[in-house]
Design an enzyme around this catalytic site. Structure first.
Site, PDB file in Angstrom:
ATOM      1  N   SER A  70      19.649 -10.090 -68.558  1.00  0.00           N
ATOM      2  CA  SER A  70      18.731 -10.431 -67.475  1.00  0.00           C
ATOM      3  C   SER A  70      19.130  -9.742 -66.175  1.00  0.00           C
ATOM      4  CB  SER A  70      18.714 -11.944 -67.260  1.00  0.00           C
ATOM      5  OG  SER A  70      18.392 -12.618 -68.451  1.00  0.00           O
TER       6      SER A  70
HETATM    7  N1  SAH Z   1      20.897 -14.367 -70.335  1.00  0.00           N
HETATM    8  C1  SAH Z   1      20.872 -13.443 -71.438  1.00  0.00           C
HETATM    9  C2  SAH Z   1      19.418 -13.167 -71.766  1.00  0.00           C
HETATM   10  C3  SAH Z   1      19.212 -12.438 -73.032  1.00  0.00           C
HETATM   11  S1  SAH Z   1      17.526 -12.141 -73.417  1.00  0.00           S
HETATM   12  C4  SAH Z   1      21.597 -12.183 -71.022  1.00  0.00           C
HETATM   13  O1  SAH Z   1      21.650 -11.948 -69.806  1.00  0.00           O
HETATM   14  O2  SAH Z   1      22.110 -11.455 -71.862  1.00  0.00           O
HETATM   15  C5  SAH Z   1      17.060 -13.637 -74.230  1.00  0.00           C
HETATM   16  C6  SAH Z   1      17.791 -13.984 -75.487  1.00  0.00           C
HETATM   17  O3  SAH Z   1      17.137 -15.119 -76.058  1.00  0.00           O
HETATM   18  C7  SAH Z   1      17.803 -12.911 -76.565  1.00  0.00           C
HETATM   19  O4  SAH Z   1      19.118 -12.616 -76.908  1.00  0.00           O
HETATM   20  C8  SAH Z   1      17.029 -13.549 -77.724  1.00  0.00           C
HETATM   21  O5  SAH Z   1      17.529 -13.191 -78.986  1.00  0.00           O
HETATM   22  C9  SAH Z   1      17.244 -15.012 -77.459  1.00  0.00           C
HETATM   23  N2  SAH Z   1      16.258 -15.914 -78.074  1.00  0.00           N
HETATM   24  C10 SAH Z   1      14.915 -15.732 -78.223  1.00  0.00           C
HETATM   25  N3  SAH Z   1      14.353 -16.781 -78.838  1.00  0.00           N
HETATM   26  C11 SAH Z   1      15.358 -17.675 -79.083  1.00  0.00           C
HETATM   27  C12 SAH Z   1      15.420 -18.952 -79.706  1.00  0.00           C
HETATM   28  N4  SAH Z   1      14.339 -19.554 -80.212  1.00  0.00           N
HETATM   29  N5  SAH Z   1      16.624 -19.566 -79.779  1.00  0.00           N
HETATM   30  C13 SAH Z   1      17.736 -18.981 -79.300  1.00  0.00           C
HETATM   31  N6  SAH Z   1      17.751 -17.773 -78.708  1.00  0.00           N
HETATM   32  C14 SAH Z   1      16.571 -17.116 -78.596  1.00  0.00           C
END
Ligand code: SAH
Length: 220
Positions: A70
């Protein structure tokens, strides 16, 4: 060597991080504890080495598997809204990704429970936090739609991927006085909502328009 790596040099140096914190402050982040975490947490260790020179730009970057780390401003905004100037107790994070937001939450909360649906991302995040000696986080490879009822209720819930509607299970796991920060809506344009469980019930406010990857059911 490890210490050098953590401190960073050149484009990952303390000065570069200071500049990012300044930028976020100019954009309206006020919470000093959050700004301090932006300075302290080595974001360059959460992205591929080829991208480390861009780690302190205020931008989202790819982390593989079609996902992104993010944008720092959004991480700061969400953390600030969740915290409201107070230390957090028990926090649930949905969407661990690379673990950067997790690392920041871990410094500001007693315990963090973090769920990620993609196993490879989860393992890499777990390893990074171990190397940074962060030990108040528990990880789960699973579907965040269901939350983590065994460890709830939570004082804070931070969701890093966008569902079309707020998952009811997450609302159920929000403690009295607890707050949830969650992007809601269709891809490309979502409302970042702050939901609080008060004595009168649930209160909702829209903080911003944001663009997150979608919350996807099931695991991978
Ligand atoms: N704060 C993290 C954001 C990653 S993007 C960072 O800065 O790295 C969002 C993440 O949510 C992704 O890794 C994706 O795989 C995950 N995601 C999407 N749907 C999800 C779900 N139902 N349960 C758990 N994780 C999920």
């Amino acid at each position: 060597m490890m210490e050098n790596n953590r401190q960073g040099i050149g484009m990952t140096s303390q000065r570069t991080r200071e500049r990012l914190a300044k930028r976020l402050e100019e954009r309206g982040i006020r919470d000093p504890a959050v700004l301090q975490q932006i300075r302290d947490v080595p974001r360059h260790l959460f992205v591929d080495e080829a991208l480390s020179s861009r780690a302190y730009e205020d931008t989202a970057l790819p982390i593989g598997q079609g996902q992104t780390i993010s944008q720092p401003f959004v991480v700061a905004r969400m953390t600030e809204a969740l915290r409201q100037g107070e230390r957090l107790g028990r926090v649930l994070e949905v969407g661990t990704g690379c673990g950067y937001q997790t690392a920041i939450l871990a410094q500001l909360a007693d315990e963090v429970y973090s769920i990620e649906r993609i196993g490879a991302l989860l393992e890499a995040a777990r390893q990074r936090l171990r190397e940074l000696r962060i030990s108040n986080v528990r990880f789960r490879h699973g579907d965040g739609y269901a939350g983590w009822p065994e460890n709830g209720p939570f004082d804070g819930i931070l969701v890093a991927a966008a569902p079309a509607e707020v998952p009811p299970a997450l609302l159920d796991q929000l403690a009295p006085g607890g707050r949830m920060v969650i992007p809601v809506g269709q891809s490309g344009m979502q409302q970042l909502r702050l939901i609080e469980r008060t004595d009168e019930g649930l209160e909702e406010a829209v903080l911003d328009m944001v663009s997150f990857v979608p919350l996807v059911g099931g695991r991978q």
